[in-house]
Design an enzyme around this catalytic site. Sequence first.
Site, short mmCIF file in Angstrom:
data_model
loop_
_atom_site.label_atom_id
_atom_site.label_comp_id
_atom_site.label_asym_id
_atom_site.label_seq_id
_atom_site.Cartn_x
_atom_site.Cartn_y
_atom_site.Cartn_z
N PHE A 147 -10.28 -22.24 26.34
CA PHE A 147 -10.87 -22.04 27.68
C PHE A 147 -11.04 -20.56 28.05
O PHE A 147 -10.72 -19.69 27.26
CB PHE A 147 -10.16 -22.87 28.76
N GLU A 148 -11.64 -20.37 29.23
CA GLU A 148 -12.03 -19.01 29.69
C GLU A 148 -12.98 -18.35 28.68
O GLU A 148 -12.90 -17.15 28.43
CB GLU A 148 -10.81 -18.13 29.93
N THR A 202 -14.72 -19.81 24.93
CA THR A 202 -14.08 -20.04 23.62
C THR A 202 -14.19 -18.76 22.79
O THR A 202 -15.14 -17.98 22.95
CB THR A 202 -14.75 -21.21 22.84
N ASN A 203 -13.20 -18.57 21.92
CA ASN A 203 -13.20 -17.33 21.14
C ASN A 203 -14.43 -17.21 20.24
O ASN A 203 -14.88 -16.09 19.95
CB ASN A 203 -11.91 -17.24 20.33
N ASP A 204 -14.98 -18.37 19.82
CA ASP A 204 -16.18 -18.31 18.97
C ASP A 204 -17.37 -17.75 19.76
O ASP A 204 -18.11 -16.89 19.29
CB ASP A 204 -16.54 -19.72 18.47
N GLN A 243 -24.85 -16.39 12.19
CA GLN A 243 -23.50 -16.48 12.78
C GLN A 243 -22.38 -16.05 11.83
O GLN A 243 -21.37 -15.53 12.28
CB GLN A 243 -23.25 -17.90 13.28
C1 LIG Z 1 -6.52 -27.76 29.92
C2 LIG Z 1 -7.92 -27.33 30.25
C3 LIG Z 1 -8.16 -26.69 31.44
C4 LIG Z 1 -9.46 -26.29 31.78
N1 LIG Z 1 -9.67 -25.66 32.99
C5 LIG Z 1 -10.93 -25.35 33.36
C6 LIG Z 1 -11.18 -24.76 34.63
O1 LIG Z 1 -10.26 -24.54 35.42
N2 LIG Z 1 -12.46 -24.45 34.97
C7 LIG Z 1 -13.50 -24.70 34.11
O2 LIG Z 1 -14.64 -24.40 34.46
N3 LIG Z 1 -13.29 -25.26 32.90
C8 LIG Z 1 -12.03 -25.60 32.50
N4 LIG Z 1 -11.82 -26.17 31.28
C9 LIG Z 1 -12.96 -26.39 30.39
C10 LIG Z 1 -13.05 -25.32 29.34
O3 LIG Z 1 -13.54 -24.13 29.90
C11 LIG Z 1 -13.95 -25.84 28.20
O4 LIG Z 1 -13.18 -26.80 27.49
C12 LIG Z 1 -14.38 -24.71 27.29
O5 LIG Z 1 -15.29 -23.88 27.95
C13 LIG Z 1 -15.06 -25.24 26.01
O6 LIG Z 1 -16.11 -26.11 26.32
P1 LIG Z 1 -16.14 -27.56 25.67
O7 LIG Z 1 -14.79 -28.16 25.75
O8 LIG Z 1 -17.29 -28.27 26.26
O9 LIG Z 1 -16.42 -27.28 24.12
P2 LIG Z 1 -17.83 -27.07 23.45
O10 LIG Z 1 -18.66 -26.12 24.25
O11 LIG Z 1 -18.40 -28.40 23.10
O12 LIG Z 1 -17.40 -26.32 22.11
C14 LIG Z 1 -16.80 -27.01 21.00
C15 LIG Z 1 -16.62 -26.01 19.87
O13 LIG Z 1 -17.90 -25.53 19.42
C16 LIG Z 1 -17.95 -24.12 19.50
N5 LIG Z 1 -19.30 -23.73 19.89
C17 LIG Z 1 -20.03 -24.21 20.93
N6 LIG Z 1 -21.23 -23.63 20.98
C18 LIG Z 1 -21.28 -22.76 19.94
C19 LIG Z 1 -22.26 -21.86 19.44
N7 LIG Z 1 -23.43 -21.74 20.03
N8 LIG Z 1 -21.94 -21.13 18.35
C20 LIG Z 1 -20.76 -21.26 17.75
N9 LIG Z 1 -19.79 -22.09 18.17
C21 LIG Z 1 -20.04 -22.82 19.24
C22 LIG Z 1 -16.92 -23.74 20.54
O14 LIG Z 1 -16.45 -22.42 20.33
C23 LIG Z 1 -15.84 -24.76 20.30
O15 LIG Z 1 -15.01 -24.36 19.25
C24 LIG Z 1 -10.53 -26.54 30.90
C25 LIG Z 1 -10.28 -27.19 29.67
C26 LIG Z 1 -8.99 -27.59 29.35
C27 LIG Z 1 -8.76 -28.30 28.03
#
Ligand SMILES: Cc1cc2nc3c(=O)[nH]c(=O)nc-3n(C[C@H](O)[C@H](O)[C@H](O)COP(=O)(O)OP(=O)(O)OC[C@H]3O[C@@H](n4cnc5c(N)ncnc54)[C@H](O)[C@@H]3O)c2cc1C
Length: 252
Positions: A58-59, A61-63, A160
Site C-alpha cells: 500500500f501507499e 506498490t513498490n513496483d 520494465q
Molecule cells: C490492509 C490494507 C489497507 C489499505 N488501506 C488503504 C487506504 O487506507 N486507502 C486506500 O486508498 N487504499 C488502501 N488500501 C489499498 C491499497 O492501496 C492497494 O491494495 C494498493 O494500492 C495496490 O492495489 P491493488 O491491491 O489493486 O493491486 P494491483 O494494482 O492489482 O497490483 C497487483 C500487483 O501488480 C503490480 N502492478 C500493477 N500494475 C503494474 C504495472 N503497470 N507495472 C508493473 N506492476 C504492476 C503491483 O505492483 C502489484 O504487485 C489498503 C490495502 C490493504 C491490504
Amino acid sequence: MDSGASEFQIEAAISKIFASGQPWNVTDECIQVMGGMGFMKDAGVERIMRDLRIFRIFEGTNDILRLFVALNGFQNAGNHLKNLQKALKNPLGNVGLLTGEITKRAKRYESGLGTGLSLSGSVHPELAHSGDLAVKALEHFGGTVEELLLKHGKKIIDEQFVLKRVADSAIDLYTMVVVLSRASRSLSQGLTSAQLEKIMCETWCVEAHDRIMQNVKDLKSSSSRKLFNNLRDVSTSLVENGGVVAPHPLGF
Ligand SMILES: Cc1cc2nc3c(=O)[nH]c(=O)nc-3n(C[C@H](O)[C@H](O)[C@H](O)COP(=O)(O)OP(=O)(O)OC[C@H]3O[C@@H](n4cnc5c(N)ncnc54)[C@H](O)[C@@H]3O)c2cc1C
C-alpha cells in the site's frame, strides 16, 4: 527539504521503497537467526514480518514506485538530451555539437576520465574513498541512462525489466549519499558511534557500488537483453494459456 527544496517526490518514493523493503530482509534474517523460536507467535517477530509485508503493497506498490523513480529520472535526463536528439536527426547540420558530445563521452567513459564531479568538501575526509565510489557509480549510471534513452527513446516506458534495474541503481545511489551524509556528520561531531558508523557506511558504499556496476553491466549486455526477452515470453505464454504451460511430470 531543510534547504527549502519543494520537489522531493523521487526522494519520497525512494525512501518508501527502501524503508519498506529492507526491514523485511532484516526481519527474515532475524527469524532465521532465532531458528524455530523465531517462527513461533510468542517471540513476536512473525507478527512484525506479517505486518511489514503490506508496506510493499500500500501507499503506492513498490513496483509502481520503481517505475515512477526510473521514468522521472529518464524525463530529467531526456530534457538534457533534447538538443542531442535533435542534432542526431540532422547530423550533417550539427557536426560541431555532435563532435563535442562524442568527444566528451569518449573521454568520460573510455579514457577513464570522470565528469570532474567530486564529493570532497561534502563528505568527511575519512570517508573520501566511499565518496569516490559514489561518484564513480553515478558517472557510470548517468552514462548508461543516456545510452538507454538514446536507444529506446519514448519506448523506454515499455521496458520494465530495464526500468527496474535503473530504479534499483538510483535507489542504491541515493542511499550511498544518505549514509555518507549521516556518517560524515557523526565523524565531524565526534560522536561515540562515529567509527562504527564509518565502517557501516564504507561497507554499504562498497556493496551498493558493486550492485550498481552489475546493473550497469546487465543493462548493456546482449545476454541480459536475451534474458529479458525470455522472461517476457514466459509471462506471455502463461497469460495466453491461462496458467502453467508445461505439463506436470507426475500428471497433477
Ligand atoms: C490492509 C490494507 C489497507 C489499505 N488501506 C488503504 C487506504 O487506507 N486507502 C486506500 O486508498 N487504499 C488502501 N488500501 C489499498 C491499497 O492501496 C492497494 O491494495 C494498493 O494500492 C495496490 O492495489 P491493488 O491491491 O489493486 O493491486 P494491483 O494494482 O492489482 O497490483 C497487483 C500487483 O501488480 C503490480 N502492478 C500493477 N500494475 C503494474 C504495472 N503497470 N507495472 C508493473 N506492476 C504492476 C503491483 O505492483 C502489484 O504487485 C489498503 C490495502 C490493504 C491490504
